[in-house]
Scaffold this active site. Structure first.
Site, mmCIF file in Angstrom:
data_model
loop_
_atom_site.group_PDB
_atom_site.id
_atom_site.type_symbol
_atom_site.label_atom_id
_atom_site.label_comp_id
_atom_site.label_asym_id
_atom_site.label_seq_id
_atom_site.Cartn_x
_atom_site.Cartn_y
_atom_site.Cartn_z
ATOM 1 N N HIS A 10 0.825 -1.216 0.000
ATOM 2 C CA HIS A 10 0.000 0.000 0.000
ATOM 3 C C HIS A 10 0.863 1.273 0.000
ATOM 4 O O HIS A 10 2.039 1.216 -0.342
ATOM 5 C CB HIS A 10 -1.001 -0.047 1.155
ATOM 6 N N GLU A 24 -2.240 0.321 7.711
ATOM 7 C CA GLU A 24 -1.368 -0.747 7.210
ATOM 8 C C GLU A 24 -0.133 -0.199 6.495
ATOM 9 O O GLU A 24 0.977 -0.686 6.692
ATOM 10 C CB GLU A 24 -2.167 -1.666 6.258
ATOM 11 N N HIS A 78 2.769 -7.175 4.234
ATOM 12 C CA HIS A 78 1.414 -6.663 4.498
ATOM 13 C C HIS A 78 0.984 -6.949 5.925
ATOM 14 O O HIS A 78 1.596 -7.750 6.624
ATOM 15 C CB HIS A 78 0.412 -7.320 3.536
ATOM 16 N N GLU A 142 1.660 -11.733 5.564
ATOM 17 C CA GLU A 142 0.564 -11.019 6.251
ATOM 18 C C GLU A 142 0.859 -11.105 7.738
ATOM 19 O O GLU A 142 0.679 -12.153 8.362
ATOM 20 C CB GLU A 142 -0.790 -11.671 5.925
HETATM 21 ZN ZN LIG Z 1 -2.288 -5.322 2.391
#
Ligand SMILES: [Zn+2]
Length: 240
Positions: A10, A24, A78, A142
């Protein structure tokens, strides 16, 4: 030389998941910067980034950066969301090389080990653009759930982000067989040969008995010096 591209998920107008006062995009950038800095301690690795500040990049652009660099490995970081807790990693769910699977196995294990006391949600596969469009082994991690209160509390700790980063680094160190920069400059002391050791012992013996005074083992000897040494040898040793 291993060339890797670190991708902070992002950025800019795309904050990624937002919850518990966290965005995030900020956490992924912090982790990626830690990873890059720690990797700087190792030799044989070249680190590139898709972004090092708060800017927007299309998913395809991220892959293009890695493809243009002909990188050996692409790592996208992420933070999860959507109700859950813990850590999971992804590789592409289409055709991937055996190397990609190995990298996921090794790096996933090291992250779980480094972070400790978190739920291991497993090694997964998905059709994510950055995994699909990159033409080299690619892994997406993640790292906990931003919308889980307990996970978010951990993600607010810089120390915890450092732990996550260390896990990623340890994984890459194992996957690529990296060595710390200092290990290269360590000077290994040459070991003495048996011949040298014997010459040492002979010199010590002759010196103790007053036959020789200096260890000039590689210098030639004159006849006069030889006479003196033989004379001293006869006088000091043979007559004992
Ligand atoms: Zn993400």
């Amino acid at each position: 030389m291993v060339r890797i591209v670190l991708d902070a998920g992002h950025g800019g107008k795309d904050p990624g998941a937002v919850a518990n006062g966290l965005q995030e995009k900020d956490i992924t950038l912090a982790i990626v910067k830690h990873i890059g800095r720690i990797l700087g301690e190792y030799e044989g690795i070249e680190v590139h980034y898709t972004r090092v500040d708060d800017r927007f990049l299309e998913l395809e652009e991220r892959a293009v950066i890695a493809n243009k660099l002909k990188a050996d490995f692409f790592l996208s970081v992420h933070i999860n969301a959507g109700g859950g807790t813990g850590f999971e990693s992804y590789i592409f769910n289409g055709n991937v090389s055996a190397t990609t699977i190995t990298y996921q196995n090794v790096i996933h294990a090291e992250i779980v080990k480094a972070v400790g006391n978190i739920t291991d949600r497993g090694k997964k596969r998905a059709n994510y653009a950055v995994l699909r469009e990159t033409r080299m082994p690619a892994l997406l991690t993640e790292n906990l759930f931003i919308d889980n209160v307990n996970d978010a509390a951990k993600l607010k700790s810089e120390q915890f982000l450092l732990q996550i980063a260390h896990g990623h680094v340890e994984g890459m160190v194992k996957a690529f067989g990296l060595k710390k920069e200092k290990e290269k400059t360590k000077v290994t002391k040459p070991t003495k040969t048996q011949y040298d050791q014997e010459v040492d012992a002979a010199f010590e013996f002759l010196k103790q008995h007053g036959v020789v005074t200096q260890d000039r083992r590689n210098e030639p000897v004159t006849r006069a010096q030889m006479f003196l040494m033989l004379h001293r040898f006869a006088k000091n040793i043979l007559k004992e």
